[in-house]
Design a protein around this motif. Structure first.
Motif, PDB file in Angstrom:
ATOM      1  N   THR A 164       0.838  -1.200   0.000  1.00 53.62           N
ATOM      2  CA  THR A 164       0.000   0.000   0.000  1.00 53.62           C
ATOM      3  C   THR A 164       0.873   1.250   0.000  1.00 53.62           C
ATOM      4  OG1 THR A 164       0.008   0.182   2.401  1.00 53.62           O
ATOM      5  CG2 THR A 164      -1.753  -1.163   1.423  1.00 53.62           C
ATOM      6  N   THR A 165       0.237   2.375  -0.305  1.00 50.62           N
ATOM      7  CA  THR A 165       0.928   3.659  -0.207  1.00 50.62           C
ATOM      8  C   THR A 165       1.430   3.878   1.219  1.00 50.62           C
ATOM      9  OG1 THR A 165      -0.484   4.569  -1.934  1.00 50.62           O
ATOM     10  CG2 THR A 165       0.624   6.148  -0.495  1.00 50.62           C
ATOM     11  N   GLU A 166       0.631   3.464   2.206  1.00 51.31           N
ATOM     12  CA  GLU A 166       1.023   3.637   3.604  1.00 51.31           C
ATOM     13  C   GLU A 166       2.302   2.848   3.900  1.00 51.31           C
ATOM     14  OE1 GLU A 166      -2.159   2.864   2.600  1.00 51.31           O
ATOM     15  OE2 GLU A 166      -2.723   4.978   2.803  1.00 51.31           O
ATOM     16  N   VAL A 225       7.972   3.006   5.172  1.00 52.53           N
ATOM     17  CA  VAL A 225       9.353   2.589   4.887  1.00 52.53           C
ATOM     18  C   VAL A 225      10.231   3.820   4.675  1.00 52.53           C
ATOM     19  CG1 VAL A 225      10.823   1.406   3.202  1.00 52.53           C
ATOM     20  CG2 VAL A 225       8.660   0.359   3.944  1.00 52.53           C
ATOM     21  N   MET A 226       9.706   4.789   3.951  1.00 51.34           N
ATOM     22  CA  MET A 226      10.482   6.015   3.692  1.00 51.34           C
ATOM     23  C   MET A 226      10.834   6.710   5.002  1.00 51.34           C
ATOM     24  SD  MET A 226      11.021   6.582   0.436  1.00 51.34           S
ATOM     25  CE  MET A 226      10.355   7.166  -1.108  1.00 51.34           C
ATOM     26  N   LYS A 227       9.871   6.730   5.920  1.00 52.01           N
ATOM     27  CA  LYS A 227      10.135   7.415   7.196  1.00 52.01           C
ATOM     28  C   LYS A 227      11.214   6.684   7.991  1.00 52.01           C
ATOM     29  CE  LYS A 227       5.714   9.728   7.629  1.00 52.01           C
ATOM     30  NZ  LYS A 227       4.314   9.426   7.886  1.00 52.01           N
ATOM     31  N   VAL A 228      11.109   5.371   8.038  1.00 54.09           N
ATOM     32  CA  VAL A 228      12.139   4.598   8.755  1.00 54.09           C
ATOM     33  C   VAL A 228      13.507   4.860   8.131  1.00 54.09           C
ATOM     34  CG1 VAL A 228      12.956   2.267   9.287  1.00 54.09           C
ATOM     35  CG2 VAL A 228      10.507   2.806   9.469  1.00 54.09           C
ATOM     36  N   ALA A 229      13.539   4.800   6.813  1.00 51.83           N
ATOM     37  CA  ALA A 229      14.815   4.994   6.114  1.00 51.83           C
ATOM     38  C   ALA A 229      15.374   6.391   6.356  1.00 51.83           C
ATOM     39  CB  ALA A 229      14.626   4.746   4.616  1.00 51.83           C
ATOM     40  N   ALA A 230      14.487   7.387   6.331  1.00 54.94           N
ATOM     41  CA  ALA A 230      14.954   8.759   6.542  1.00 54.94           C
ATOM     42  C   ALA A 230      15.503   8.925   7.961  1.00 54.94           C
ATOM     43  CB  ALA A 230      13.818   9.750   6.287  1.00 54.94           C
ATOM     44  N   ASP A 249      10.811  12.043   2.766  1.00 57.23           N
ATOM     45  CA  ASP A 249      10.400  12.260   4.167  1.00 57.23           C
ATOM     46  C   ASP A 249       9.124  11.484   4.513  1.00 57.23           C
ATOM     47  OD1 ASP A 249       8.445  13.610   2.809  1.00 57.23           O
ATOM     48  OD2 ASP A 249       8.899  15.587   3.646  1.00 57.23           O
ATOM     49  N   GLY A 250       8.636  10.695   3.576  1.00 60.39           N
ATOM     50  CA  GLY A 250       7.441   9.895   3.839  1.00 60.39           C
ATOM     51  C   GLY A 250       6.144  10.623   3.544  1.00 60.39           C
ATOM     52  N   SER A 251       6.223  11.861   3.093  1.00 57.91           N
ATOM     53  CA  SER A 251       4.989  12.592   2.781  1.00 57.91           C
ATOM     54  C   SER A 251       4.416  12.107   1.452  1.00 57.91           C
ATOM     55  CB  SER A 251       5.256  14.103   2.740  1.00 57.91           C
ATOM     56  OG  SER A 251       6.206  14.421   1.759  1.00 57.91           O
ATOM     57  N   VAL A 252       3.074  12.094   1.377  1.00 57.14           N
ATOM     58  CA  VAL A 252       2.378  11.573   0.202  1.00 57.14           C
ATOM     59  C   VAL A 252       1.722  12.741  -0.543  1.00 57.14           C
ATOM     60  CG1 VAL A 252       0.562   9.996  -0.603  1.00 57.14           C
ATOM     61  CG2 VAL A 252       1.911   9.429   1.435  1.00 57.14           C
ATOM     62  N   HIS A 253       1.890  12.802  -1.847  1.00 57.16           N
ATOM     63  CA  HIS A 253       1.357  13.915  -2.640  1.00 57.16           C
ATOM     64  C   HIS A 253       0.761  13.419  -3.950  1.00 57.16           C
ATOM     65  CE1 HIS A 253       3.783  16.692  -0.137  1.00 57.16           C
ATOM     66  NE2 HIS A 253       4.660  15.710  -0.164  1.00 57.16           N
TER      67      HIS A 253
END
Lengths: 357, 480
Positions: free
Chosen positions: B49-51, B56-61, B173-177
């Motif tokens: 999912t997008t979530e 994952v992006m947030k953990v990685a960042a 940064d994990g933000s979705v756009h």
């Protein structure tokens, strides 16, 4: 406001230098091409320097065999078409408020015309761009080949950005062979006829509908295909020069409505009674010659936005423009756009207050 | 290098225990894409999912760990290779076609949808998705958007960026756009335009809205043989010079034709120096007229053995040979190194003769199969990777071919991307100022540099350019 200084540099390097000079003094710079879209955008907060591209008017290279042309940004569309025409080629761009647009101006504003239906916009056939930045650098993206994924697509960054990230000084395009056959037909049949033409197996290259119910359709391509579709439609043949007259349209107050094409008719039908407009139902773009008051524009903008579209003012007297605003509600991604603006124009000297960022 | 346990645990909390792979044996599958160089990820995360992607992006960042989005792994420039380790963010579980709108002629898909599956689904409505990479049976729409992929029919229809209306993306940064959308003119900057083709260095893509086109009522496919690559190139220029832009205009050289014919028995003429595959579409009146005109031009330019596909099955067979050509080359050597330079069309004879000379110099067989109408060449250098000595030769030959492309006014890549393998050559076509402008874009989207590091931008510390004394300078861009 004092009268701005007018600068007309004769080379890309000189333009970059003039831009840098102004930026280092934090002077507000308004880039100007043919001046055909001066009314577009909100009223700039200030204007210390007008930076004209009109002396950058050379065809740098036209390779007929490669169907690629590179030009300086200040060349007019008509001058470029004349050059391409000698080789039986053309740039499929037919903006309103013609003649006199410069190529740089057309790229910065993103103005298009009826031929967008078949050929797309310059977003689709711009293959290289060179831009002067406020720090005095000249940055090139893309190249002179028709297909290119070498690095980021910097053309997209500047196309339609209204000179807010840099001043376009040169551009390369994929150009097209003049069609083998080119026929224009007209009908009085309104939206139903427009829908019928758009649903036929041969799509028109341009199809415009007007507020009086008139339709213009242009068919280009192989002779047999054009003749068949024109025969099937059985509309009246029109002089091709009608398109040149159509492209001269530029009301004193006008707006561009862009929306998913399935909702365009509904939006246009919601315009104030008796409003003058013309539309490209195949692309989802309409132009509105505004004769009503500012609240009517705000109402239309709200309707357009709720249908997923945009209403952008192309020109209006200052007071009117102030009241309605040029752009409407900024997109949710505005913060990312602001960061891009800051990365290229940290002091905000380019077109301050005029564009969305 | 394994991920710290804390990071692996955090990832498992985001996507679930079963969706994080970090055993060395399992990771090996994700070491490569379709190019030569590989590198092991520290972990593979299977996002659904997008979530998941955002988490994952947030953990990685937070832990400053590289993330490399990955689709089917068919890319040809190392774009999906985790060259600095970190997380391979696999999106192939996100493979739903969310919507096909036959009235608006659009589709909304998840990134793991396979290119051909989309066209098959759209066919029920008389529609198709135009960009058709040769790997379309396997490659994903997400990967296509990340690489701005092309294909044979992009000559007329344009590449991926011309068909993507909008995307849902996740930034570092994990933000979705959502960027762009269905409306033809948006407000503000063209974020979708800059993100398509950014090779996973600016965002991960989680949804894509694309244009669909009406299936043309009539399609004509022609095959013609030529005595040489030069004569075939001349014919290509002549067709287009007559004002005809076919849907596709593909060339194969004799090496390719031999391998393809042995494999597919498509009826390619094996005595030819080069073969052109030309396709036009439209209504029957149009294809008839264009087929006649093209046949005449090909004949006037020493084309012979002209053949038109008489049935859809025959057309499929002709295309199977073209699209499966690279696989068929395995009959000659087990490995290939495929470049993707693009030149102004009129320079095709020159660049192909340079390619031939370079192959001879290095004693490496080269097979050319490419999009002639676009000037987009695909020289396949054929070799056997078990002979480790040969790899350096192969890379040097590839590099010299690219250099020839650039010196003829061309670009490094037409549709495969810069990725890992061409990053070192970017200064050949872009000045420091040009690259600096691209860096500014990178910093806006991924200031921490965690997204697909080591790609697109030259990294002199990693890979020396082989050619002595030729590095680091842009070739003067005369056209400005």
């Amino acid at each position: 406001m004092n009268a701005p200084a007018i600068e007309k540099p004769a080379s890309a390097e000189a333009l970059a230098k003039a831009l840098h000079e102004a930026a280092s003094h934090r002077l507000a710079v308004i880039p100007v091409g043919g001046g055909k879209a001066r009314g577009m955008g909100d009223i700039p907060k200030s204007c210390d320097v007008e930076l004209h591209t009109t002396r950058l008017d050379r065809v740098i290279e036209h390779s007929q065999a490669d169907m690629v042309v590179s030009v300086e940004a200040g060349i007019t569309l008509e001058a470029l078409q004349a050059e391409l025409g000698k080789a039986g080629q053309f740039l499929p761009l037919d903006p309103f408020n013609s003649p006199g647009h410069t190529i740089g101006g057309l790229l910065a504003t993103g103005w298009t015309g009826p031929l967008r239906l078949r050929f797309g916009s310059p977003r689709d056939f711009l293959i290289g761009v060179r831009v002067a930045l406020p720090d005095g650098k000249l940055a090139t993206g893309g190249g002179r080949v028709v297909k290119n994924v070498s690095g980021y697509d910097m053309m997209k960054l500047h196309y339609g950005a209204l000179g807010s990230l840099g001043v376009i000084v040169a551009a390369s395009f994929k150009v097209f062979p003049k069609p083998l056959h080119d026929v224009t037909v007209t009908s009085e049949g309104g939206w139903d006829d427009a829908d019928r033409a758009l649903a036929m197996p041969v799509a028109p290259s341009a199809l415009e509908i007007f507020s009086d119910g008139r339709i213009l359709a242009r068919y280009t391509g192989s002779r047999d295909a054009v003749d068949r579709v024109v025969g099937d439609l059985d509309w009246t043949i029109e002089e091709p020069s009608i398109w040149e007259r159509h492209s001269r349209r530029a009301p004193a107050r006008w707006a561009r409505i862009a929306a998913p094409r399935s909702v365009l008719r509904r939006l246009v039908e919601a315009l104030p009674r008796g409003a003058g407009w013309w539309a490209s139902p195949g692309t989802g773009v309409a132009h509105w010659a505004i004769a009503s008051d500012a609240p009517s524009v705000l109402d239309m903008r709200a309707r357009t936005a709720s249908a997923g579209g945009t209403l952008v003012m192309l020109d209006a007297p200052y007071d009117f423009m102030r009241e309605v605003g040029a752009w409407g509600t900024p997109p949710k991604t505005i913060e990312i756009m602001r960061r891009l603006k800051a990365a290229f124009d940290p002091d905000g000297v380019l077109n301050p207050g005029r564009f969305v960022v | 290098m394994a991920l710290p346990k804390q990071v692996a645990d955090e990832l498992r909390r985001v996507v679930g225990r079963e969706s994080v792979i970090d055993s060395a044996n399992d990771l090996r599958i994700f070491e490569r894409d379709g190019s030569i160089e590989g590198a092991m990820p520290d972990a593979v995360v299977l996002a659904s999912t997008t979530e998941d992607v955002a988490g994952v992006m947030k953990v990685a960042a937070n832990h400053r760990i590289p993330v490399v989005p990955r689709g089917a792994g068919t890319g040809l420039s190392g774009g999906a290779v985790t060259i600095r380790g970190g997380i391979a963010l696999q999106v192939t579980r996100m493979r739903r076609i969310l919507e096909i709108d036959p009235v608006a002629q659009t589709a909304l898909v998840e990134p793991g949808v396979v290119n051909q599956e989309l066209s098959l689904a759209a066919a029920q409505h008389g529609l198709f998705y135009a960009p058709d990479p040769s790997s379309q049976k396997a490659c994903t729409i997400g990967g296509n958007a990340a690489e701005n992929s092309g294909g044979p029919h992009c000559l007329y229809y344009g590449v991926t960026t011309n068909h993507v209306l909008g995307m849902e993306v996740v930034l570092a940064d994990g933000s979705v756009h959502w960027v762009n959308g269905d409306t033809p003119d948006r407000i503000g900057l063209d974020l979708c335009g800059i993100l398509v083709g950014s090779e996973g260095t600016l965002c991960a893509i989680t949804k894509i809205k694309v244009k669909l086109l009406r299936v043309p009522p009539s399609i004509a496919t022609l095959l013609a043989a030529f005595p040489s690559i030069e004569t075939a190139s001349q014919a290509v220029s002549a067709v287009i010079g007559h004002g005809i832009v076919p849907a596709a205009l593909e060339m194969m050289d004799s090496v390719t034709v031999g391998a393809v014919e042995a494999h597919y028995h498509a009826g390619y003429p094996t005595d030819a120096g080069a073969v052109l595959l030309v396709e036009v579409d439209g209504i029957a009146e149009s294809t008839r007229e264009l087929t006649a005109a093209i046949s005449k031009i090909l004949g006037e330019n020493r084309g012979y053995g002209l053949r038109e596909a008489q049935t859809p099955a025959e057309r499929e067979l002709l295309w199977a040979g073209r699209k499966g050509a690279i696989g068929a080359l395995g009959r000659i050597k087990p490995n290939y190194y495929l470049h993707d330079g693009v030149v102004p069309r009129s320079r095709l004879p020159q660049v192909l003769s340079a390619v031939g000379e370079i192959g001879e110099h290095y004693k490496l067989p080269v097979a050319n199969v490419f999009h002639a109408g676009d000037g987009n060449l695909h020289p396949n250098i054929l070799f056997d990777l078990r002979d480790r000595e040969v790899l350096h030769q192969v890379e040097s030959a590839g590099e010299e071919m690219l250099r020839a492309v650039v010196e003829l006014g061309g670009a490094l890549s037409g549709e495969h991307g810069i990725g890992l393998e061409k990053a070192a050559y970017m200064p050949w076509i872009y000045s420091d100022d040009d690259l600096d402008a691209m860096h500014r874009v990178k910093d806006v989207f991924d200031a921490g540099g965690t997204l697909n590091p080591g790609k697109i931008f030259p990294d002199p510390s990693r890979k020396a350019v082989h050619l002595a004394g030729r590095t680091g300078r842009a070739i003067e861009a005369k056209w400005w």
